[in-house]
Design a protein around this motif. Structure first.
Motif, mmCIF file in Angstrom:
data_model
loop_
_atom_site.group_PDB
_atom_site.id
_atom_site.type_symbol
_atom_site.label_atom_id
_atom_site.label_comp_id
_atom_site.label_asym_id
_atom_site.label_seq_id
_atom_site.Cartn_x
_atom_site.Cartn_y
_atom_site.Cartn_z
ATOM 1 N N VAL A 146 1.026 -1.100 0.108
ATOM 2 C CA VAL A 146 0.043 0.133 0.226
ATOM 3 C C VAL A 146 0.698 1.252 0.022
ATOM 4 N N ASP A 147 0.122 2.342 -0.402
ATOM 5 C CA ASP A 147 1.032 3.504 -0.452
ATOM 6 C C ASP A 147 0.988 4.375 0.941
ATOM 7 N N THR A 148 1.869 5.139 1.136
ATOM 8 C CA THR A 148 1.671 6.111 2.198
ATOM 9 C C THR A 148 1.797 7.424 1.964
ATOM 10 N N THR A 149 1.550 8.408 2.817
ATOM 11 C CA THR A 149 1.832 9.794 2.021
ATOM 12 C C THR A 149 3.089 10.306 1.592
ATOM 13 N N ARG A 150 3.958 9.474 2.243
ATOM 14 C CA ARG A 150 5.328 9.685 1.620
ATOM 15 C C ARG A 150 5.820 9.142 0.515
ATOM 16 N N GLY A 151 5.108 8.133 -0.130
ATOM 17 C CA GLY A 151 5.209 7.648 -1.491
ATOM 18 C C GLY A 151 4.380 6.513 -1.685
ATOM 19 N N LYS A 152 4.638 6.050 -3.005
ATOM 20 C CA LYS A 152 3.752 4.666 -3.407
ATOM 21 C C LYS A 152 4.554 3.466 -3.056
ATOM 22 N N ASN A 153 3.857 2.502 -2.390
ATOM 23 C CA ASN A 153 4.288 1.448 -2.147
ATOM 24 C C ASN A 153 5.366 1.085 -1.159
ATOM 25 N N LEU A 154 5.253 2.017 -0.276
ATOM 26 C CA LEU A 154 6.268 1.996 0.862
ATOM 27 C C LEU A 154 6.062 1.026 1.833
ATOM 28 N N VAL A 155 4.906 0.361 1.918
ATOM 29 C CA VAL A 155 4.930 -0.586 2.872
ATOM 30 C C VAL A 155 4.265 -1.899 2.272
ATOM 31 N N GLY A 156 4.855 -2.992 2.405
ATOM 32 C CA GLY A 156 4.332 -4.064 1.590
ATOM 33 C C GLY A 156 5.190 -5.313 2.032
ATOM 34 N N SER A 157 4.998 -6.427 0.997
ATOM 35 C CA SER A 157 5.689 -7.641 1.181
ATOM 36 C C SER A 157 5.969 -8.471 -0.179
ATOM 37 N N PHE A 158 6.477 -9.407 0.135
ATOM 38 C CA PHE A 158 6.560 -10.355 -1.209
ATOM 39 C C PHE A 158 5.657 -11.418 -0.594
ATOM 40 N N TYR A 159 4.534 -11.815 -1.523
ATOM 41 C CA TYR A 159 3.541 -12.708 -0.968
ATOM 42 C C TYR A 159 2.879 -13.414 -2.103
ATOM 43 N N GLN A 160 3.356 -14.537 -2.361
ATOM 44 C CA GLN A 160 2.888 -15.350 -3.727
ATOM 45 C C GLN A 160 1.430 -15.837 -3.684
ATOM 46 N N PRO A 161 0.773 -15.361 -4.925
ATOM 47 C CA PRO A 161 -0.543 -15.912 -4.975
ATOM 48 C C PRO A 161 -0.548 -17.522 -5.268
ATOM 49 N N LYS A 162 -1.670 -18.269 -5.085
ATOM 50 C CA LYS A 162 -1.682 -19.599 -5.408
ATOM 51 C C LYS A 162 -1.730 -20.078 -6.897
ATOM 52 N N VAL A 163 -2.431 -19.011 -7.557
ATOM 53 C CA VAL A 163 -2.556 -19.318 -8.979
ATOM 54 C C VAL A 163 -3.006 -17.949 -9.549
ATOM 55 N N VAL A 164 -2.610 -17.461 -10.774
ATOM 56 C CA VAL A 164 -3.038 -16.454 -11.486
ATOM 57 C C VAL A 164 -3.777 -16.934 -12.397
ATOM 58 N N ILE A 165 -5.078 -16.213 -12.815
ATOM 59 C CA ILE A 165 -6.147 -16.845 -13.742
ATOM 60 C C ILE A 165 -6.056 -15.379 -14.562
ATOM 61 N N ILE A 166 -5.680 -15.366 -15.949
ATOM 62 C CA ILE A 166 -5.810 -14.344 -16.705
ATOM 63 C C ILE A 166 -6.758 -14.512 -17.980
ATOM 64 N N ASP A 167 -7.700 -13.614 -17.960
ATOM 65 C CA ASP A 167 -8.593 -13.688 -19.208
ATOM 66 C C ASP A 167 -8.482 -12.303 -19.893
ATOM 67 N N PRO A 168 -7.931 -12.562 -21.293
ATOM 68 C CA PRO A 168 -7.755 -11.265 -22.068
ATOM 69 C C PRO A 168 -9.220 -10.532 -22.317
ATOM 70 N N GLU A 169 -10.224 -11.252 -22.111
ATOM 71 C CA GLU A 169 -11.516 -10.552 -22.684
ATOM 72 C C GLU A 169 -11.955 -9.597 -21.933
ATOM 73 N N PHE A 170 -11.385 -9.388 -20.444
ATOM 74 C CA PHE A 170 -11.541 -8.238 -19.657
ATOM 75 C C PHE A 170 -11.014 -6.837 -20.175
ATOM 76 N N LEU A 171 -10.076 -7.162 -21.366
ATOM 77 C CA LEU A 171 -9.596 -6.012 -21.818
ATOM 78 C C LEU A 171 -10.592 -5.103 -22.662
ATOM 79 N N LYS A 172 -11.460 -5.826 -23.238
ATOM 80 C CA LYS A 172 -12.618 -5.315 -24.201
ATOM 81 C C LYS A 172 -13.140 -3.974 -23.232
#
Ligand code: GLY
Length: 354
Positions: A146-172
């Protein structure tokens, strides 16, 4: 059906890419999740278009799903909204051992992924990215923040998803400007890693021709990203090359308070300017910036802005990648090859500004 595998030992996962895969999303979730309860975290834009549809698709596959929706926009990727999201998840009866779906673009993936990585000390999550930028970059590799008032992505972690499901139809249903923004990241992969892919993108007649091949293009980007993340999950080595154009780009975004450019547009300027700088410093083969200009212009991406490098320096000093006054700049050697150079703040002032 395109299937990629990202090999991170016990954190390994698959990426599925197919037009219309959204309709049978339950089938792919069942490969990694055997229980019933799911919380879908999404934003108002995606919810309006696809929220109920996702719940229906999940219910048809036997899941009990609830939705947590927050207002769309980078300005909402903050701790106040995160707290609301935590509380709604808790109130909905979701427990440790249940599943979270991050359903949306980069902002949703980052915030929902960070919520998943922290709520109850971590629950499993999956990514269903709906923007080009998220499909080719942010949904893969486990960076959540997440962002803080001091900048973007300053608080976060590395946390891998269990699967990524990509449907190009969303781009329509994606705004053209957002498609172009994702294009900058697509082009980046060709520039930093694969000259053939660069030439292929350059050879496309226009955005329409690009969209006709979108599944193949997304697959190529995810393949490159997976290879890089497998080598350096925690972003202390080769993964940094994915930040080509980003140090300048982030500074430009921040200089205009995130109002003038989308992320991709700012990165586009960053990629062109760092290549010109590389040529000036003798790091980059002469003429490469012209090729980059040509491809960025082809996809209607900006390459220049009147902001002065001096004005960006102060901002770069607060870049989260600035470690003890040293920034890793990614310079192009030639199209398809980059090098990471450590540059001190003094060198930035003395060399880069001259
Ligand atoms: N978006 C850059 C990375 O995932 O490392």
């Amino acid at each position: 059906m395109e299937k990629l595998h990202i090999n991170l030992d016990e954190k390994s996962y698959d990426i599925f890419i197919e037009k219309g895969i959204f309709e049978e999303v339950g089938k792919y979730i069942s490969k990694v999740y055997k229980k019933k309860k799911i919380v879908v975290v999404t934003d108002t834009n995606v919810d309006r278009l696809y929220g109920d549809k996702l719940l229906r698709n999940l219910q048809n596959s036997g899941y009990t799903a609830v939705k947590v929706v927050f207002n769309a926009g980078e300005e909402n990727k903050n701790f106040d909204i995160l707290t609301e999201v935590y509380e709604k998840i808790i109130d909905s009866g979701i427990k440790r051992g249940d599943l979270l779906i991050a359903f949306g673009g980069g902002v949703v993936g980052d915030l929902a992924g960070f919520a998943a990585s922290t709520i109850y000390r971590g629950i499993d999550f999956i990514q269903i990215p709906t923007t080009l930028l998220a499909q080719v970059d942010s949904s893969v590799g486990g960076k959540v923040a997440v962002d803080t008032t001091r900048g973007k992505n300053l608080v976060g972690s590395f946390y891998q998803p269990k699967v990524v499901i990509i449907d190009p139809e969303f781009l329509k249903t994606l705004d053209k400007r957002e498609v172009r923004s994702g294009m900058a990241e697509v082009i980046k992969y060709g520039v930093i890693y694969d000259i053939e892919f660069f030439d292929y993108l350059l050879g496309k007649e226009d955005l329409k021709g690009f969209m006709a091949d979108i599944k193949k293009i997304i697959k190529k980007c995810c393949e490159i990203k997976a290879k890089i993340v497998e080598k350096d999950e925690l972003d202390i080595g080769i993964r940094m090359i994915l930040n080509f154009g980003h140090t300048l780009g982030h500074a430009i975004e921040k200089y205009y308070n995130y109002t003038k450019y989308t992320h991709g547009e700012a990165i586009s300027i960053g990629m062109y300017e760092i290549t010109r700088l590389g040529e000036k410093l003798g790091i980059t083969k002469a003429g490469e910036s012209d090729k980059i200009k040509q491809i960025l212009k082809k996809y209607n991406l900006p390459i220049e802005d009147e902001v002065k490098l001096e004005d960006l320096i102060e901002i770069m000093k607060t870049d989260k990648k600035n470690i003890s006054g040293i920034l890793n700049f990614i310079f192009l050697s030639e199209i398809g090859k980059v090098e990471i150079k450590k540059v001190t703040e003094e060198e930035i002032a003395n060399k880069l500004l001259k």
